[in-house]
Design an enzyme around this catalytic site. Structure first.
Site, PDB file in Angstrom:
ATOM      1  N   LYS A 112      20.455  39.659  36.047  1.00 55.57           N
ATOM      2  CA  LYS A 112      21.017  40.512  37.223  1.00 55.57           C
ATOM      3  C   LYS A 112      20.477  39.745  38.450  1.00 55.57           C
ATOM      4  O   LYS A 112      19.314  39.207  38.318  1.00 55.57           O
ATOM      5  CB  LYS A 112      20.606  41.879  37.266  1.00 55.57           C
ATOM      6  CG  LYS A 112      21.394  42.726  36.319  1.00 55.57           C
ATOM      7  CD  LYS A 112      20.982  44.022  36.430  1.00 55.57           C
ATOM      8  CE  LYS A 112      21.326  44.774  37.689  1.00 55.57           C
ATOM      9  NZ  LYS A 112      22.676  45.174  37.991  1.00 55.57           N
ATOM     10  N   THR A 114      19.439  40.781  41.399  1.00 57.05           N
ATOM     11  CA  THR A 114      18.257  41.519  41.766  1.00 57.05           C
ATOM     12  C   THR A 114      16.976  40.809  41.351  1.00 57.05           C
ATOM     13  O   THR A 114      16.038  40.531  42.193  1.00 57.05           O
ATOM     14  CB  THR A 114      18.512  42.912  41.700  1.00 57.05           C
ATOM     15  OG1 THR A 114      19.558  43.736  42.055  1.00 57.05           O
ATOM     16  CG2 THR A 114      17.210  43.698  42.371  1.00 57.05           C
ATOM     17  N   ALA A 116      16.753  37.783  39.803  1.00 57.29           N
ATOM     18  CA  ALA A 116      16.818  36.256  40.091  1.00 57.29           C
ATOM     19  C   ALA A 116      16.277  36.000  41.411  1.00 57.29           C
ATOM     20  O   ALA A 116      15.610  35.144  41.747  1.00 57.29           O
ATOM     21  CB  ALA A 116      18.204  36.001  39.846  1.00 57.29           C
ATOM     22  N   ARG A 117      16.711  36.808  42.440  1.00 54.54           N
ATOM     23  CA  ARG A 117      16.189  36.622  43.681  1.00 54.54           C
ATOM     24  C   ARG A 117      14.705  37.031  44.097  1.00 54.54           C
ATOM     25  O   ARG A 117      14.248  36.615  45.002  1.00 54.54           O
ATOM     26  CB  ARG A 117      17.175  37.807  44.669  1.00 54.54           C
ATOM     27  CG  ARG A 117      18.655  37.311  44.761  1.00 54.54           C
ATOM     28  CD  ARG A 117      19.418  38.449  45.425  1.00 54.54           C
ATOM     29  NE  ARG A 117      20.677  38.287  44.887  1.00 54.54           N
ATOM     30  CZ  ARG A 117      21.856  38.070  45.960  1.00 54.54           C
ATOM     31  NH1 ARG A 117      21.361  38.446  47.018  1.00 54.54           N
ATOM     32  NH2 ARG A 117      22.936  38.094  45.389  1.00 54.54           N
ATOM     33  N   GLU A 138      14.636  38.526  27.474  1.00 54.51           N
ATOM     34  CA  GLU A 138      13.228  37.791  27.751  1.00 54.51           C
ATOM     35  C   GLU A 138      13.274  37.522  29.408  1.00 54.51           C
ATOM     36  O   GLU A 138      14.373  37.056  29.720  1.00 54.51           O
ATOM     37  CB  GLU A 138      13.254  36.304  27.092  1.00 54.51           C
ATOM     38  CG  GLU A 138      12.035  35.424  27.339  1.00 54.51           C
ATOM     39  CD  GLU A 138      12.524  34.271  28.372  1.00 54.51           C
ATOM     40  OE1 GLU A 138      11.288  33.796  29.236  1.00 54.51           O
ATOM     41  OE2 GLU A 138      13.459  33.969  28.503  1.00 54.51           O
ATOM     42  N   GLN A 157      23.339  41.965  32.520  1.00 49.48           N
ATOM     43  CA  GLN A 157      24.478  42.139  32.601  1.00 49.48           C
ATOM     44  C   GLN A 157      25.302  41.461  31.253  1.00 49.48           C
ATOM     45  O   GLN A 157      25.005  40.299  30.930  1.00 49.48           O
ATOM     46  CB  GLN A 157      25.274  41.801  33.741  1.00 49.48           C
ATOM     47  CG  GLN A 157      26.797  42.196  33.528  1.00 49.48           C
ATOM     48  CD  GLN A 157      27.614  41.873  34.924  1.00 49.48           C
ATOM     49  OE1 GLN A 157      27.888  40.905  35.207  1.00 49.48           O
ATOM     50  NE2 GLN A 157      28.157  43.014  35.797  1.00 49.48           N
ATOM     51  N   GLN A 181      18.766  44.486  14.464  1.00 43.15           N
ATOM     52  CA  GLN A 181      17.283  44.576  15.173  1.00 43.15           C
ATOM     53  C   GLN A 181      16.829  45.667  15.965  1.00 43.15           C
ATOM     54  O   GLN A 181      18.195  46.253  16.621  1.00 43.15           O
ATOM     55  CB  GLN A 181      17.085  43.352  15.883  1.00 43.15           C
ATOM     56  CG  GLN A 181      17.455  43.145  17.247  1.00 43.15           C
ATOM     57  CD  GLN A 181      17.457  41.864  17.772  1.00 43.15           C
ATOM     58  OE1 GLN A 181      16.878  40.916  17.054  1.00 43.15           O
ATOM     59  NE2 GLN A 181      17.602  41.671  19.036  1.00 43.15           N
TER      60      GLN A 181
END
Length: 189
Positions: A112, A114, A116-117, A138, A157, A181
């Site tokens: 997402k 948010t 990453a920024r 991860e 996402q 899993q």
């Protein structure tokens, strides 16, 4: 292959229990509290991070991180409403949602914006046709500062691509090692 819309996602959840639990809309608030959004978007589904985390640490001074011979003591496990990832490290988590991917669908997990920024990157990974389970996520902290991720809120996402033909061998048919899993799953050789 075509990317699938919110209408298709809702239909597949109803017909095939593709995502459980499922949120048919976008959730951005809980009471008066702002959340990192989760739920159905225009062309995808924003998954939530569960409260189970495995934080990478090198307290045992492992010389090499080896996916064929992974040292489980390289992680500290916690169950908390959030997780602090050390600088230049990573943490594993899992989705709240359990997925059942149809035989003619490829799903791609993306981070997402948010996170990453803030320098927190979610690994891009596929969910292959007929794979099912909780997705192990991860989170890499690329910054020189500790970074925080939140359980119960949007984390990544999922995009769904439907093929007009079925693949020759699905993940289930080849007995993929991560089939079914539950919980945070470490690498398997």
């Amino acid at each position: 292959m075509t990317i699938k819309s919110d209408r298709w996602i809702r239909m597949m959840v109803k017909e095939q229990r593709m995502i459980e639990p499922f949120e048919p809309g976008q959730v951005r608030h809980n009471g008066g509290r702002k959340l990192i959004s989760y739920g159905t978007s225009s062309y995808g589904y924003d998954v939530r991070c569960a409260n189970e985390f495995k934080i990478f640490t090198n307290v045992h001074t492992t010389a090499v991180v080896d996916p064929k011979n992974f040292d489980e003591t390289s992680f500290v496990s916690i169950e908390e409403p959030s997780c602090i990832i050390p600088p230049n490290s990573f943490a594993l988590a899992r989705t709240v949602e359990y997925f059942r991917i149809p035989a003619n669908v490829l799903t791609v997990c993306l981070g997402k914006s948010t996170y990453a920024r803030c320098g927190i990157i979610v690994n891009v990974t596929p969910l292959e046709p007929e794979w099912e389970g909780h997705v192990t996520l991860e989170f890499s902290n690329t910054t020189p500062l500790p970074a925080k991720i939140y359980a119960g809120e949007g984390a990544a996402q999922m995009l769904f691509f439907e093929s007009d033909e079925r693949c020759e061998t699905t993940y289930r048919e080849r007995s993929g090692k991560y089939m079914g899993q539950k919980g945070v799953t470490l690498p398997k050789a």
